[in-house]
Design an enzyme around this catalytic site. Structure first.
Site, PDB file in Angstrom:
ATOM      1  N   ASP A 149      -2.445 -23.850   9.204  1.00 44.63           N
ATOM      2  CA  ASP A 149      -2.445 -23.480  10.635  1.00 44.63           C
ATOM      3  C   ASP A 149      -1.036 -23.452  11.221  1.00 44.63           C
ATOM      4  O   ASP A 149      -0.856 -23.095  12.388  1.00 44.63           O
ATOM      5  CB  ASP A 149      -3.364 -24.404  11.459  1.00 44.63           C
TER       6      ASP A 149
ATOM      7  N   HIS B 142       0.802 -27.149   6.278  1.00 47.25           N
ATOM      8  CA  HIS B 142      -0.609 -26.902   6.566  1.00 47.25           C
ATOM      9  C   HIS B 142      -0.751 -25.466   7.061  1.00 47.25           C
ATOM     10  O   HIS B 142       0.111 -24.948   7.788  1.00 47.25           O
ATOM     11  CB  HIS B 142      -1.132 -27.888   7.618  1.00 47.25           C
TER      12      HIS B 142
HETATM   13 ZN   LIG Z   1      -0.906 -30.536   9.916  1.00 46.52          ZN
HETATM   14 ZN   LIG Z   2      -1.898 -28.539  12.650  1.00 46.76          ZN
END
Ligand SMILES: [Zn+2]
Ligand SMILES: [Zn+2]
Length: 249
Positions: free
Chosen positions: A64, A62
């Protein structure tokens, strides 16, 4: 061992918390767990040069948690870092494809002046300099790994993003510092994430020494996360802040 919180936030921008990133300083090396956007800036604020980062461990893909990998690969091509030791990047299968895809979009990410070594990990243990790394699959995405880093100077476990699972308890068994997803307050649980109470229940089962709650969505603002966790966990509880440092003992 020393832990520096580089990012205690998520993909949702807030002023005082960057997305996920953690610096681990062992007696002999510097390891970075996750590289969310802005984490390179936090490393500079922690007075750590990219020349000094020995290895990166990504919990999952992901954005982030890994967007600054692209920024790091671009920065490392600079003559500033020419001749630095090889950079080792570890993650679940999919790492090679991620780096290849990024490099297709941005050809200027290809390594120059240093060696980039990618390691796609199966669950299990491996040695990284003075550190034993245990990687365990964690319930979040199909490619999520939690990491436990152990040296003679102590141990730190990272849940990455996590939902309830027994692997978290195994990862954090008797660990000095357990850095655990507590994304939203109790009563507002998100799929694929934990709350302070759930993080505390895993930490208690694991007999972790010190629980470090992290990865806070804006919903956490104004909630007493530490008190919620302390109701279920007998060890020390810390609510992570960016650029805070903690020691294993
Ligand atoms: Zn995640
Ligand atoms: Zn995350």
């Amino acid at each position: 061992m020393q832990l520096t919180i580089l990012g205690s936030g998520t993909a949702i921008p807030v002023a005082d918390r960057f997305p996920a990133g953690y610096l681990v300083t062992t007696p002999r090396q510097r390891l970075v767990v996750d590289l969310g956007p802005g984490v390179l800036r936090r490393l500079a604020q922690a007075d750590v040069s990219l020349r000094e980062v020995d290895a990166v461990l990504l919990t999952h893909y992901h954005t982030d948690h890994c967007a600054d990998l692209a920024a790091m690969l671009f920065a490392l091509r600079s003559p500033h870092f020419a001749g630095r030791p090889p950079l080792h990047v570890h993650g679940a299968p999919g790492l090679r494809r991620l780096v290849e895809t990024l490099t297709t979009a941005w050809p200027w990410l290809a390594p120059r002046g240093y060696e980039l070594v990618l390691h796609e990990l199966a669950p299990g243990e491996f040695t990284l300099g003075d550190t034993t790394v245990q990687a365990l699959p964690i319930r979040h995405t199909a490619q999520s790994l939690g990491y436990r880093l152990t040296t003679p100077a102590g141990s730190i476990a990272f849940s990455g993003d996590a939902d309830t699972c027994d692997e978290l308890v195994a990862l954090a068994a008797d660990v000095d510092l357990f850095v655990c997803d507590a994304a939203t307050p109790d009563g507002q649980k998100l799929d694929g994430h934990l709350t302070p109470t759930l993080a505390a229940e895993h930490a208690e089962r694991a007999r972790a020494r010190h629980l470090v709650l992290t990865h806070f969505y804006p919903e956490c603002l104004g909630h007493d996360l530490a008190t919620a966790a302390a109701a279920r966990f007998h060890g020390q509880v810390t609510v992570a802040r960016d650029l805070q440092t903690l020691r294993t003992r």
